[in-house]
Scaffold this active site. Structure first.
Site, PDB file in Angstrom:
ATOM      1  N   LYS A  80       0.854  -1.197   0.000  1.00 53.17           N
ATOM      2  CA  LYS A  80       0.000   0.000   0.000  1.00 53.17           C
ATOM      3  C   LYS A  80       0.883   1.238   0.000  1.00 53.17           C
ATOM      4  O   LYS A  80       1.874   1.294   0.737  1.00 53.17           O
ATOM      5  CB  LYS A  80      -0.881  -0.023   1.256  1.00 53.17           C
ATOM      6  CG  LYS A  80      -1.911   1.095   1.340  1.00 53.17           C
ATOM      7  CD  LYS A  80      -2.757   0.969   2.619  1.00 53.17           C
ATOM      8  CE  LYS A  80      -3.885   1.987   2.667  1.00 53.17           C
ATOM      9  NZ  LYS A  80      -4.728   1.848   3.880  1.00 53.17           N
ATOM     10  N   SER A 159      -9.824   1.953   2.823  1.00 55.84           N
ATOM     11  CA  SER A 159      -8.926   2.698   1.972  1.00 55.84           C
ATOM     12  C   SER A 159      -7.917   1.849   1.212  1.00 55.84           C
ATOM     13  O   SER A 159      -7.349   2.305   0.226  1.00 55.84           O
ATOM     14  CB  SER A 159      -8.177   3.742   2.804  1.00 55.84           C
ATOM     15  OG  SER A 159      -7.283   3.104   3.704  1.00 55.84           O
ATOM     16  N   SER A 183      -9.998  -0.333   7.078  1.00 56.53           N
ATOM     17  CA  SER A 183      -9.414  -0.228   5.736  1.00 56.53           C
ATOM     18  C   SER A 183      -8.733  -1.464   5.184  1.00 56.53           C
ATOM     19  O   SER A 183      -8.372  -1.479   4.004  1.00 56.53           O
ATOM     20  CB  SER A 183      -8.417   0.923   5.689  1.00 56.53           C
ATOM     21  OG  SER A 183      -9.103   2.125   5.495  1.00 56.53           O
TER      22      SER A 183
HETATM   23  N1  GLN Z   1     -13.206   4.225   6.194  1.00 59.62           N
HETATM   24  C1  GLN Z   1     -12.609   4.698   7.408  1.00 59.62           C
HETATM   25  C2  GLN Z   1     -12.260   6.148   7.290  1.00 59.62           C
HETATM   26  O1  GLN Z   1     -12.552   6.694   6.297  1.00 59.62           O
HETATM   27  C3  GLN Z   1     -11.425   3.841   7.773  1.00 59.62           C
HETATM   28  C4  GLN Z   1     -10.197   4.195   7.058  1.00 59.62           C
HETATM   29  C5  GLN Z   1      -9.038   3.368   7.467  1.00 59.62           C
HETATM   30  O2  GLN Z   1      -9.177   2.373   8.151  1.00 59.62           O
HETATM   31  N2  GLN Z   1      -7.858   3.841   7.090  1.00 59.62           N
HETATM   32  O3  GLN Z   1     -11.721   6.726   8.160  1.00 59.62           O
END
Ligand code: GLN
Length: 488
Positions: A80, A159, A183
């Site tokens: 990532k 994400s 995410s």
């Molecule tokens: N979808 C969540 C957010 O927007 C989690 C994101 C993540 O785990 N990096 O914060």
């Protein structure tokens, strides 16, 4: 033959490399060719590191030839683009990190390289890991391979959407993700994969671009539970460079996979059965519980009474930490610079941050700054911290009664690119099942569980108490086998 090669799991690839049935270079070249062919459409990778991958593969084959080699010698993975990688563009999918090439390597990627892994490239994500659909990346949307199969433009989740799409489309054996509020787990569910978030503190955060430091945790997205375990055992471990990184001994999660669920108690939290829940997801959840029962587990109804507060609390704490972490992007030290210091330092900050951050990141910075500001701190941030304590307490009481908790991973299957964009709260609701465990720092496993009527994957989530990854892998391996999910 090449098609077969890229479909190997981490476990299978490691075995074939070990027996020298295939070489690391051969496997790496097969992936690079697949990436070159598919990535222009799927957009899972921001950067493909052809040269690094081939150099690492050749070195791996040399080590193998000399009878040396690490636990994952020659296994090609994707990273990532939130992990700093020495000498390789690292973007966090943000314009503000334009041209940023870290002079150092994150601990997690270094651990993987030390074990023999090969890096194929850096995968796409929501900007600064803020999002659930991979639609806020400066480098464009990612397409869900399950949608592509049927001609639909669907999100891969987020994400870590690029990581999940890359694994599902066989553009790497496995990929690294990070999970702050879901995410790793939610994109794994959207792409029919296994997504594993270790206990907070298992993996070093050193060299991972920070979003919300009390929540961020690295983990793998893989095709199988075994693969998640193989990567975890290499990634995790104490690191003096991260003071929140635990020095507790790592359990042998691969051995634990054989433990089964006989005599284990699995909790079903009633608060997760929300009003208007998707009926296919509810049915799949029941099926998961029934399969675990058949395998010898005892199913227990439990209550996590503060569940409804987890999401609003997360959306105070995570932006608060983000607003502080993102203060460093100022046009002075690295990345984008939109004005001369001679124009005045405030001008430099304002122009750079205005041009460099996307709308969602700006929203989070503003919310975070607001909830931390004098006069609002007590009403929002401090209160949220207190509620976080209650959520932790709920889980503590639950794990006095059960060994693991079973829930759905996400409230829906993958949705269309462009959907849920009018109101940010609609997007935030994606995290409703994943965020509570994040708030408590617990380990969680997303398992691909079945397909909905549109042929899209749905996930189930297992949670255990902190540092009980052994139990998590025992239950996950049993459920994985019972579900018998077929990937793409
Ligand atoms: N979808 C969540 C957010 O927007 C989690 C994101 C993540 O785990 N990096 O914060």
């Amino acid at each position: 033959m090449k098609e077969d090669l890229i479909r190997l799991t981490v476990f299978e690839a490691a075995q074939k490399l070990k027996s020298r049935e295939i070489s690391a270079l051969e496997l790496t070249d097969a992936y690079l060719a697949a990436i070159d062919a598919a990535n222009p459409e799927i957009n899972a990778y921001i950067t493909v590191t052809h040269e690094i991958a081939r150099t690492q593969a050749a070195a791996s084959d040399r080590r193998r030839g000399q009878g040396e080699g690490g636990a994952l010698e020659g296994v090609p993975i994707a990273v990532k683009d939130l992990f700093c990688t020495r000498g390789v563009l690292t973007t966090a999918a943000s314009h503000i990190l334009e041209g940023f090439v870290p002079p150092y390597e994150s601990t997690v990627t270094q651990n993987l390289f030390d074990a023999g892994c090969i890096m194929l490239g850096k995968t796409n994500l929501d900007e600064f890991a803020m999002g659930s659909a991979n639609i806020t990346s400066y480098y464009g949307n990612v397409k869900n391979p399950w949608g592509m199969k049927t001609g639909r433009a669907l999100v891969p989740g987020g994400s870590s959407g690029g990581s999940a799409a890359a694994v599902a489309a066989h553009l790497c054996t496995a990929a690294l993700g990070t999970d702050t509020g879901g995410s790793i787990r939610q994109p794994a569910a959207f792409c029919g994969l296994v997504g594993f978030k270790p206990t907070y503190g298992r993996c070093s955060r050193w060299g991972i671009i920070a979003f919300a430091s009390s929540l961020d945790q690295a983990g793998p997205i893989t095709k199988t539970v075994r693969d998640a375990g193989l990567l975890f055992q290499v990634m995790a471990g104490h690191d003096p460079k991260d003071s929140t990184c635990s020095n507790k001994a790592l359990p042998d999660v691969i051995a634990a996979m054989r433990d089964g669920v006989r005599g284990k108690r699995i909790g079903i939290p009633k608060e997760y059965r929300m009003d208007g829940m998707d009926s296919e997801i509810a049915a799949l959840w029941d099926k998961g519980a029934a399969l675990l029962k058949e395998a010898g587990a005892e199913i227990v109804d439990i209550s996590l009474p503060h569940t409804q507060y987890a999401l609003p609390t997360y959306y105070i704490i995570a932006p608060a930490e983000a607003s502080s972490n993102l203060a460093r992007y100022d046009g002075v030290r690295y990345g984008l610079r939109m004005a001369d210091v001679g124009d005045g330092i405030n001008d430099l900050y304002e122009k750079t941050r205005a041009a460099g951050f996307g709308a969602e990141v700006k929203r989070r910075i503003m919310i975070g700054t607001y909830v931390l500001s004098a006069g609002y701190y007590d009403a929002y941030y401090k209160k949220a911290q207190r509620v976080r304590g209650k959520i932790i307490d709920d889980f503590r009481q639950a794990f006095a009664k059960v060994d693991a908790i079973l829930t759905p991973t996400a409230p829906s299957a993958a949705f269309a690119i462009g959907e849920k964009m009018d109101d940010p709260v609609t997007m935030y609701l994606n995290d409703v099942f994943t965020v509570p465990a994040s708030m408590a720092g617990l380990p969680g496993m997303a398992l691909p569980a079945g397909l909905n009527k549109d042929g899209l994957p749905l996930g189930l989530q297992l949670l255990t108490d902190s540092f009980r990854e052994d139990t998590l892998f025992a239950v996950s391996a049993t459920l994985e086998e019972a579900l018998g999910f077929q990937g793409l």
